[in-house]
Design a protein around this motif. Structure first.
Motif, PDB file in Angstrom:
ATOM      1  N   GLU A   1      39.802  42.774  32.462  1.00  0.00           N
ATOM      2  CA  GLU A   1      38.591  41.979  32.689  1.00  0.00           C
ATOM      3  C   GLU A   1      38.051  42.127  34.108  1.00  0.00           C
ATOM      4  O   GLU A   1      36.845  42.254  34.317  1.00  0.00           O
ATOM      5  CB  GLU A   1      38.868  40.491  32.391  1.00  0.00           C
ATOM      6  CG  GLU A   1      37.627  39.624  32.532  1.00  0.00           C
ATOM      7  CD  GLU A   1      37.911  38.152  32.246  1.00  0.00           C
ATOM      8  OE1 GLU A   1      36.939  37.404  32.043  1.00  0.00           O
ATOM      9  OE2 GLU A   1      39.101  37.768  32.230  1.00  0.00           O
ATOM     10  N   THR A   2      38.940  42.077  35.099  1.00  0.00           N
ATOM     11  CA  THR A   2      38.508  42.200  36.495  1.00  0.00           C
ATOM     12  C   THR A   2      38.788  43.583  37.061  1.00  0.00           C
ATOM     13  O   THR A   2      38.689  43.798  38.265  1.00  0.00           O
ATOM     14  CB  THR A   2      39.187  41.136  37.365  1.00  0.00           C
ATOM     15  OG1 THR A   2      40.615  41.252  37.222  1.00  0.00           O
ATOM     16  CG2 THR A   2      38.752  39.736  36.971  1.00  0.00           C
ATOM     17  N   ASP A   3      39.144  44.522  36.203  1.00  0.00           N
ATOM     18  CA  ASP A   3      39.351  45.916  36.583  1.00  0.00           C
ATOM     19  C   ASP A   3      40.461  46.083  37.638  1.00  0.00           C
ATOM     20  O   ASP A   3      40.368  46.938  38.510  1.00  0.00           O
ATOM     21  CB  ASP A   3      38.039  46.528  37.101  1.00  0.00           C
ATOM     22  CG  ASP A   3      37.981  48.035  36.867  1.00  0.00           C
ATOM     23  OD1 ASP A   3      38.652  48.513  35.932  1.00  0.00           O
ATOM     24  OD2 ASP A   3      37.279  48.725  37.625  1.00  0.00           O
ATOM     25  N   ARG A   4      41.503  45.263  37.516  1.00  0.00           N
ATOM     26  CA  ARG A   4      42.647  45.447  38.407  1.00  0.00           C
ATOM     27  C   ARG A   4      43.502  46.608  37.902  1.00  0.00           C
ATOM     28  O   ARG A   4      43.994  46.559  36.773  1.00  0.00           O
ATOM     29  CB  ARG A   4      43.512  44.177  38.458  1.00  0.00           C
ATOM     30  CG  ARG A   4      42.919  43.058  39.292  1.00  0.00           C
ATOM     31  CD  ARG A   4      43.904  41.899  39.430  1.00  0.00           C
ATOM     32  NE  ARG A   4      43.411  40.905  40.385  1.00  0.00           N
ATOM     33  CZ  ARG A   4      44.105  39.840  40.798  1.00  0.00           C
ATOM     34  NH1 ARG A   4      45.323  39.635  40.305  1.00  0.00           N
ATOM     35  NH2 ARG A   4      43.599  39.005  41.674  1.00  0.00           N
ATOM     36  N   PRO A   5      43.679  47.643  38.712  1.00  0.00           N
ATOM     37  CA  PRO A   5      44.527  48.760  38.282  1.00  0.00           C
ATOM     38  C   PRO A   5      45.997  48.465  38.502  1.00  0.00           C
ATOM     39  O   PRO A   5      46.364  47.458  39.139  1.00  0.00           O
ATOM     40  CB  PRO A   5      44.066  49.895  39.201  1.00  0.00           C
ATOM     41  CG  PRO A   5      43.693  49.185  40.470  1.00  0.00           C
ATOM     42  CD  PRO A   5      43.097  47.868  40.038  1.00  0.00           C
TER      43      PRO A   5
END
Length: 283
Positions: free
Chosen positions: A19-23
């Motif tokens: 959702e928050t594009d945390r890799p």
């Protein structure tokens, strides 16, 4: 809930968040020191990873490597001021270009309209920073051009620039003793182009660099670790499509026929997507 996963004797990673594009963030620990891979998409992301390392009794990182310049891999660097950071010189120069940006909703929306920002990334930034958005783009303190080895004590990490369409500055991290490669986003298309795309020459050159290493496990930043077999299937799809595009000068009908002949069936969803991205990248 993000989890800390012990992949092998020397490497742990924290799971991503779509959702928050945390890799994925990872840490490689040797006898003398720990290398952190990527800085995260926010200071909160970076600090959560450090807290999880502490909770697991893992030596705090003494160096952080940045795989490429995209926001989700570097915005957490401003929270890591106690350790040096290393990246390609190309990554540093790309980060310099976004240092002067402002990150409020209006500025993000304007850059999306201009085509200098991606709507998906703008939306993820708004979710990762729902209120206070005082983003500080810190620059790496150590840079190199092509490759460098980092000795952690009985564990060696080779950082090598492999480029590719997703981010031409991109590097991989190869942990020699574990035969593990941190691929980051190397296998992803160029998302900043007017249409998402691969180009044949860049893809083939990147795969040549990656496949020169003897790895058994590959870590993809926004997914998970995959096996050698899974990687080879993905690499074969990219390489064979790139070669067909070159052979038939981007003729969609001939490339499609070549792919169907190779696979012996109508194209799967993944194969259709690869074809579309390569057709988008025709020059």
């Amino acid at each position: 809930m993000q989890e800390l996963i012990h992949l092998n004797d020397h490497l742990v990673y924290m799971t991503p968040v779509e959702e928050t594009d945390r890799p994925i963030l990872a840490a490689v620990t040797g006898r003398n020191r720990t290398l952190m891979i990527d800085a995260g998409n926010s200071e909160a992301h970076a600090r959560l990873f450090l807290d999880q390392l502490t909770g697991a009794g893992i030596t705090a990182p003494s160096l952080v490597a940045l795989t490429h310049w995209h926001w989700d891999h570097v915005f957490g660097l401003s929270a890591l001021t106690r350790m040096p950071s290393i990246a390609t010189e190309a990554t540093k120069q790309a980060m310099k270009k976004i240092q002067h940006f402002t990150w409020d909703d209006q500025a993000l929306n304007e850059r999306v309209q201009e085509g200098t920002e991606i709507e998906f990334c703008a939306d993820a930034i708004k979710k990762e920073f729902p209120e206070k958005r005082d983003i500080n783009v810190s620059l790496p303190t150590i840079t190199f051009e092509k490759e460098v080895a980092v000795d952690l004590g009985e564990v060696t990490c080779l950082l090598k620039k492999v480029g590719g369409d997703h981010s031409p500055d991109g590097l991989i991290v190869y942990i020699r003793e574990e035969k593990t490669m941190f691929l980051a986003d190397a296998l992803a298309p160029d998302l900043y182009a007017p249409s998402w795309r691969f180009t044949s020459d860049r893809t083939i050159a990147m795969l040549d660099e990656i496949e020169a290493f003897d790895a058994d496990t590959y870590i993809i930043s926004h997914w998970k670790p995959i096996s050698k077999k899974e990687f080879q299937e993905e690499a074969d799809l990219l390489r064979s499509t790139a070669e067909l595009i070159k052979k038939w000068n981007g003729d969609e009908g001939k490339v499609r026929a070549g792919m169907e002949k190779k696979y012996g069936t109508p194209l799967s969803e993944e194969e259709e997507l690869a074809l579309t991205y390569f057709l988008n990248g025709r020059v």
